[in-house]
Design a protein around this motif. Sequence first.
Motif, short mmCIF file in Angstrom:
data_model
loop_
_atom_site.label_atom_id
_atom_site.label_comp_id
_atom_site.label_asym_id
_atom_site.label_seq_id
_atom_site.Cartn_x
_atom_site.Cartn_y
_atom_site.Cartn_z
N MET A 42 -0.54 3.73 -20.35
CA MET A 42 -1.66 3.80 -19.79
C MET A 42 -2.16 5.40 -19.14
O MET A 42 -0.92 5.53 -18.18
N ASN A 43 -2.71 5.69 -19.47
CA ASN A 43 -3.61 6.67 -18.98
C ASN A 43 -4.34 7.00 -17.70
O ASN A 43 -5.40 5.90 -17.70
N PHE A 44 -4.55 7.64 -16.82
CA PHE A 44 -5.46 8.17 -15.79
C PHE A 44 -6.12 9.89 -15.90
O PHE A 44 -5.07 10.43 -15.95
N THR A 45 -7.50 10.04 -15.56
CA THR A 45 -8.30 11.17 -16.00
C THR A 45 -8.26 12.12 -14.57
O THR A 45 -8.00 12.65 -14.00
N THR A 46 -8.56 10.80 -13.73
CA THR A 46 -8.67 11.02 -12.40
C THR A 46 -7.68 10.01 -10.91
O THR A 46 -7.72 9.65 -10.08
N PRO A 47 -6.26 10.60 -11.65
CA PRO A 47 -4.79 9.44 -10.70
C PRO A 47 -5.50 9.79 -8.70
O PRO A 47 -5.10 8.62 -8.33
N LEU A 48 -6.05 10.80 -8.74
CA LEU A 48 -6.62 10.43 -7.11
C LEU A 48 -6.80 9.36 -6.65
O LEU A 48 -6.96 8.91 -5.48
N ALA A 49 -8.01 8.82 -7.15
CA ALA A 49 -8.78 8.04 -6.83
C ALA A 49 -7.52 6.41 -6.50
O ALA A 49 -8.50 5.55 -6.40
N LEU A 50 -6.95 6.41 -7.34
CA LEU A 50 -5.97 5.19 -6.79
C LEU A 50 -5.26 5.86 -5.54
O LEU A 50 -5.37 4.13 -5.52
N LEU A 51 -5.65 5.66 -5.20
CA LEU A 51 -5.18 6.39 -3.89
C LEU A 51 -6.08 5.10 -3.16
O LEU A 51 -5.91 4.84 -1.38
N PHE A 52 -7.10 4.39 -3.25
CA PHE A 52 -7.99 3.86 -2.65
C PHE A 52 -7.62 2.18 -2.47
O PHE A 52 -7.76 1.26 -1.45
N LEU A 53 -6.62 2.49 -3.97
CA LEU A 53 -5.75 0.89 -3.69
C LEU A 53 -4.94 0.96 -2.33
O LEU A 53 -4.67 -0.56 -1.84
N LEU A 54 -4.27 1.83 -1.56
CA LEU A 54 -3.76 1.79 0.24
C LEU A 54 -4.82 1.35 0.56
O LEU A 54 -4.54 0.21 1.67
N VAL A 55 -6.05 1.17 1.15
CA VAL A 55 -7.27 0.12 1.70
C VAL A 55 -6.84 -1.31 1.48
O VAL A 55 -7.53 -2.15 2.37
N LEU A 56 -6.22 -1.92 0.22
CA LEU A 56 -6.80 -2.67 -0.06
C LEU A 56 -5.56 -4.32 0.53
O LEU A 56 -6.94 -4.83 0.43
N PRO A 57 -4.92 -3.58 1.38
CA PRO A 57 -4.65 -4.57 2.28
C PRO A 57 -5.18 -4.89 3.36
O PRO A 57 -5.44 -5.86 3.82
N TYR A 58 -6.10 -3.89 3.94
CA TYR A 58 -7.06 -3.84 4.94
C TYR A 58 -7.70 -4.89 4.69
O TYR A 58 -8.77 -6.09 5.55
N PHE A 59 -8.62 -4.80 3.48
CA PHE A 59 -9.75 -5.98 3.21
C PHE A 59 -9.26 -7.06 2.75
O PHE A 59 -10.13 -8.06 2.89
N VAL A 60 -8.15 -7.56 2.36
CA VAL A 60 -7.53 -8.65 2.52
C VAL A 60 -7.64 -9.04 4.19
O VAL A 60 -7.41 -10.41 3.82
N TRP A 61 -6.93 -8.57 4.76
CA TRP A 61 -6.68 -8.87 5.72
C TRP A 61 -7.99 -9.09 6.41
O TRP A 61 -8.41 -10.32 7.24
N LEU A 62 -8.69 -8.23 6.11
CA LEU A 62 -10.32 -8.39 7.07
C LEU A 62 -10.93 -9.58 6.12
O LEU A 62 -11.76 -10.51 7.21
N GLY A 63 -10.63 -10.32 5.37
CA GLY A 63 -11.06 -11.40 4.89
C GLY A 63 -10.68 -12.91 4.67
O GLY A 63 -11.01 -13.65 3.79
N ARG A 64 -10.10 -12.82 4.56
CA ARG A 64 -8.57 -14.06 5.16
C ARG A 64 -9.19 -15.17 5.55
O ARG A 64 -10.44 -14.93 6.32
N PRO A 65 -9.09 -16.02 4.81
CA PRO A 65 -10.16 -17.78 5.45
C PRO A 65 -9.40 -17.75 7.34
O PRO A 65 -7.72 -17.64 7.32
N ARG A 66 -10.44 -18.52 7.38
CA ARG A 66 -9.93 -18.84 8.81
C ARG A 66 -8.63 -19.96 9.43
O ARG A 66 -8.98 -20.80 8.03
N LYS A 67 -8.80 -20.38 10.44
CA LYS A 67 -7.89 -21.41 9.80
C LYS A 67 -8.34 -22.36 10.23
O LYS A 67 -7.67 -24.13 9.73
N THR A 68 -8.92 -22.31 10.86
CA THR A 68 -10.51 -23.66 10.99
C THR A 68 -11.56 -24.37 9.90
O THR A 68 -12.24 -25.02 10.41
N ALA A 69 -11.67 -23.17 9.30
CA ALA A 69 -11.73 -23.41 8.09
C ALA A 69 -12.04 -24.88 7.46
O ALA A 69 -11.03 -24.86 7.13
N VAL A 70 -12.93 -25.61 7.27
CA VAL A 70 -12.82 -26.57 6.27
C VAL A 70 -12.36 -26.72 4.37
O VAL A 70 -11.64 -27.59 4.27
N ARG A 71 -13.02 -25.99 4.13
CA ARG A 71 -13.16 -25.92 2.36
C ARG A 71 -11.90 -24.34 2.71
O ARG A 71 -12.90 -23.42 1.99
#
Length: 464
Positions: free
Chosen positions: A1-30
């Motif tokens: 696998m090759n990347f023509t713009t490898p610097l764009a992969l730095l956006f993956l570093l903010v992925l944990p933040y979005f996971v934390w931001l959108g995690r389900p609440r403990k009180t959620a029914v479903r």
Amino acid sequence: MNFTTPLALLFLLVLPYFVWLGRPRKTAVRRWREWTSLAIRVVILILLTLSLAGTQLVRAADELAVVFLVDASDSISPDQATQAEEFVRAAVETMTPADQTAVILFGANALVERPMSGLAELAPVTTVPQRLHTDLAEAIRLGLALFPTGSARRLVILSDGAATIGDTQKAAQLAAATGVEISYVPLSRSSGDAEALLTNVNAPTRIVQGDTFRIEVTAESNADTPATLRVLAGGSIVYEEGVQLRRGVNNYAVRLRATEQEFARYRVQLTPIDDTFYQNNELAAFTEIVGPPRVLLVANDGTIADDGTPLPDESPQIRLALEATGLQVDRIRPSDLPAGLAELSNYATVVLINVNAKNLSPRKMDVLQSYVRDLGGGLVVVGGPTSYGMGGYFGTTLEETLPVEMQIKDQERFPSVSMVIVIDRSGSMGVQEGSLTKIQLAAEGAVRVVELLNDFDEITVIPV
């Protein structure tokens, strides 16, 4: 696998933040529904990041596409051309059935000799490109257009490496950016071949008829050999001499005499006894041969002006003095002064002798300014009672051209003026005079008067 713009992969570093931001609440029914929604969002973000990075899946290809770029310019000898054809023919015959080949011949242009084909034999070469120059860049771009998709791609260049036109480096970078391999096969030349060529010819750009001038010639040779140096002008031989070329750089000075007024083209030819390429044995230089300097005298002709003012001819003594130096002198009246640069360009200098500005139209004064500024012509203005400030030069392009000003700025030497202008605005002033009405002419005259006033002058305009 090759990347023509490898610097764009730095956006993956903010992925944990979005996971934390959108995690389900403990009180959620479903909670399973929220986890599913979060997973879809994460997948979308990952796909967007990979798209911005220019993700490419590279797989090995069993098929090979080769384009042979064969130099066919004048710098290639018959032996080198045969060497190149034999190489291409042998390479085509060793290709596997899954491989494809194409052949391009190039000189000043590039032509397809054989389109992309899987045939294991090469037909006799018949294509003849323009041989005067070598444009390898165009051949590379044409070769890139022949490649099929889904194959490994390779350019094979057969040349002596002497590209004369085109940006070869930029074309090679384009090929490398598209994943094309470039191979080079040098076409060797026998070291014993004698070669002489002209590298530079210099001649003066402008000379006077009858003058003697020099044409400087530079030649190079890789061996000591006798040669004939020849100069032609208008199809006739004006100089011919035998010279002895030495190994390296040789400089010669050819002395000629300018006989006729013309725009001369001098062709310099070098004819060695032993040479490989005759195409580089001729260069040309251009020289403008002009006649003796001509001077244009602009003076009155001794007649009477419309207002009764005598217009004496003050040019005879100046004309005699100029002609005594060998100059050609033409004399005309101010009204006959040319209104175009083409006519004035025939003269080295224009001399105005006590000429009033009213006898020179604004167009003629503009041409005089351009003649001095753009063509480098000379301008001499001889003063008198009807020239300079008294001759209406103030505020004109003629004043801009001259190194003097027409306005006296010392108030003590120039008395103040009080002026009253009375303008008739009756119905008769609406009569057309040429392209303007009389009232327009009167207004223009008032404007011109105001332009001539100093800061300490006074003026009143009274319409009646």
